[in-house]
Design an enzyme around this catalytic site. Sequence first.
Site, PDB file in Angstrom:
ATOM      1  N   ARG A 144      62.920  62.003  57.414  1.00 23.17           N
ATOM      2  CA  ARG A 144      62.131  61.923  56.180  1.00 23.17           C
ATOM      3  C   ARG A 144      62.462  63.164  55.364  1.00 23.17           C
ATOM      4  O   ARG A 144      61.666  64.093  55.271  1.00 23.17           O
ATOM      5  CB  ARG A 144      60.637  61.824  56.504  1.00 23.17           C
ATOM      6  CG  ARG A 144      60.281  60.542  57.216  1.00 23.17           C
ATOM      7  CD  ARG A 144      58.791  60.360  57.356  1.00 23.17           C
ATOM      8  NE  ARG A 144      58.239  61.224  58.380  1.00 23.17           N
ATOM      9  CZ  ARG A 144      56.946  61.305  58.658  1.00 23.17           C
ATOM     10  NH1 ARG A 144      56.078  60.598  57.981  1.00 23.17           N
ATOM     11  NH2 ARG A 144      56.509  62.109  59.612  1.00 23.17           N
ATOM     12  N   ASP A 161      52.877  51.943  58.456  1.00 29.47           N
ATOM     13  CA  ASP A 161      51.846  52.574  59.274  1.00 29.47           C
ATOM     14  C   ASP A 161      51.007  51.564  60.055  1.00 29.47           C
ATOM     15  O   ASP A 161      50.198  51.962  60.891  1.00 29.47           O
ATOM     16  CB  ASP A 161      50.929  53.440  58.402  1.00 29.47           C
ATOM     17  CG  ASP A 161      51.524  54.808  58.115  1.00 29.47           C
ATOM     18  OD1 ASP A 161      52.604  55.102  58.649  1.00 29.47           O
ATOM     19  OD2 ASP A 161      50.898  55.579  57.367  1.00 29.47           O
ATOM     20  N   ARG A 174      45.292  63.634  65.006  1.00 27.93           N
ATOM     21  CA  ARG A 174      45.813  63.987  63.684  1.00 27.93           C
ATOM     22  C   ARG A 174      45.375  62.987  62.618  1.00 27.93           C
ATOM     23  O   ARG A 174      45.377  63.328  61.427  1.00 27.93           O
ATOM     24  CB  ARG A 174      47.343  64.038  63.702  1.00 27.93           C
ATOM     25  CG  ARG A 174      47.937  65.214  64.471  1.00 27.93           C
ATOM     26  CD  ARG A 174      49.455  65.245  64.334  1.00 27.93           C
ATOM     27  NE  ARG A 174      49.837  65.093  62.930  1.00 27.93           N
ATOM     28  CZ  ARG A 174      50.694  64.187  62.479  1.00 27.93           C
ATOM     29  NH1 ARG A 174      51.283  63.350  63.304  1.00 27.93           N
ATOM     30  NH2 ARG A 174      50.969  64.122  61.187  1.00 27.93           N
ATOM     31  N   CYS A 223      55.356  63.869  62.881  1.00 29.51           N
ATOM     32  CA  CYS A 223      55.753  62.838  63.840  1.00 29.51           C
ATOM     33  C   CYS A 223      57.269  62.664  63.858  1.00 29.51           C
ATOM     34  O   CYS A 223      57.919  62.700  62.815  1.00 29.51           O
ATOM     35  CB  CYS A 223      55.109  61.501  63.476  1.00 29.51           C
ATOM     36  SG  CYS A 223      53.341  61.427  63.767  1.00 29.51           S
ATOM     37  N   LYS A 245      43.314  59.654  55.529  1.00 33.75           N
ATOM     38  CA  LYS A 245      44.109  60.846  55.838  1.00 33.75           C
ATOM     39  C   LYS A 245      45.243  61.011  54.835  1.00 33.75           C
ATOM     40  O   LYS A 245      45.484  62.098  54.303  1.00 33.75           O
ATOM     41  CB  LYS A 245      44.702  60.742  57.244  1.00 33.75           C
ATOM     42  CG  LYS A 245      45.643  61.897  57.602  1.00 33.75           C
ATOM     43  CD  LYS A 245      46.367  61.667  58.902  1.00 33.75           C
ATOM     44  CE  LYS A 245      47.667  60.930  58.732  1.00 33.75           C
ATOM     45  NZ  LYS A 245      48.785  61.816  58.308  1.00 33.75           N
ATOM     46  N   ASN A 246      45.956  59.919  54.571  1.00 36.56           N
ATOM     47  CA  ASN A 246      47.138  59.998  53.709  1.00 36.56           C
ATOM     48  C   ASN A 246      46.792  60.277  52.252  1.00 36.56           C
ATOM     49  O   ASN A 246      47.649  60.725  51.490  1.00 36.56           O
ATOM     50  CB  ASN A 246      47.961  58.711  53.813  1.00 36.56           C
ATOM     51  CG  ASN A 246      48.652  58.579  55.153  1.00 36.56           C
ATOM     52  OD1 ASN A 246      48.809  59.555  55.883  1.00 36.56           O
ATOM     53  ND2 ASN A 246      49.071  57.369  55.490  1.00 36.56           N
TER      54      ASN A 246
END
Length: 420
Positions: A121, A307, A399, A116, A22-23
């Site tokens: 951030r 993560d 997600r 999230c 995903k990232n």
Amino acid sequence: MDKFKITGKSRIAGEVVISGSKNAALPLLAAMLLPNDETVLHNVPTLKDTATLIELIAGTGVAIKKEGNTVVADARSVTSYYAPYELVRTMRASILVLGPLLARFGEAVVSLPGGCSIGSRPVDQHLKAFEALGATITVENGYVNAKAPAGGRLIGCDFTFDMVTVGGTENVIMAAALAKGVTRLENCACEPEVVDLANMLVAMGAKIDGIGTPTMVIEGVDSLHGCEYSVIADRIETGSYLAGALMSEGDVLTTRTSAQFLHPVLKKFEAMGATITTGDDWIRAVMKGRPKAVDIRTQVHPGFPTDMQAQLMAVCCLAEGTSTIIENIFENRFMHVPELQRMGANIKVDGHSAIVEGVETFMPAPVMATDLRASMSLVMAAACADGESIIDRIYHIDRGYDDVENKLRSLGVNIERIKG
């Protein structure tokens, strides 16, 4: 709102195929805005986040479609440089369209992002770098308005990030790829997902030196061309399923993945008593007996990834002894602690540190997912609990985990989605 019902005391065991990261997929999708050409991207996971970004890109006029795990995009038809709040608010990575739009078309209007709630951030590093590249930046009514200098092209510069930022590094190298002249970036993020993006940009014709190091030098080119590329495997999905083996005296084989990106996590698994074996495209974790307590400190790559903190905390909750977990990346990334406590975990939090005294088992309870990675820690805890648990707000897990129910069922987890 959908929920999971999980009946526990499962031994998590079996084989699971790992999806694309995903990232990594999100910045690669954003990069499809850069060439005046067609780009083909394989191994794209089917997730809420990837669907959102595809919808956002389509909103600019790009002809983009996803069939299976392949996305095809033709960015010759861009008609809008606007990314609306309605889409961006749901996913922080939406800010990644700012660099490509600004670099290629000389302007962009992008809503400030959401995502999230795991702490601050800020996107200030993105904006400072774009200003160093000559852009004029204003923030009005929750939108970033960016314009390139006269002539419509960014100008190469020397820039040092004040802090290591994955998204900032990704956004800026995409912008610098089409800037006039040479850009030298210091204190860059070195995560595998950043490397994957840089490699795709090179496949498009970008000139980048120092890939995978804190210093990258980008020589801007006049234009980029399309390419065919595949997303790397998801190291966090891989680690999440392997963690299930440690929690349940299980045996999990993850395939279509790589141990290269997971060394800090696999070392912790071994320290906890797991037997880890690896091949070119697989990792296996076998656990006999109760895990041992370890200390964990999250760091930027190549340190222990933030993560994976929630998932390792769930393992530590069942470990023999006392573990200390220090979160150095996000200030609010212990929000899963109260939910694990509801399931019988013995955790004490003091600022950025959590002291985890291991217990023999989790207790079933109704709990609520607080963010993407925390949701998987609760799923694994519920799978190990003696009874039935309900996990609410599972849109978080949708997600970031592709086909999660079927993969968990293949590993022996008794899981059911309750439509809300």
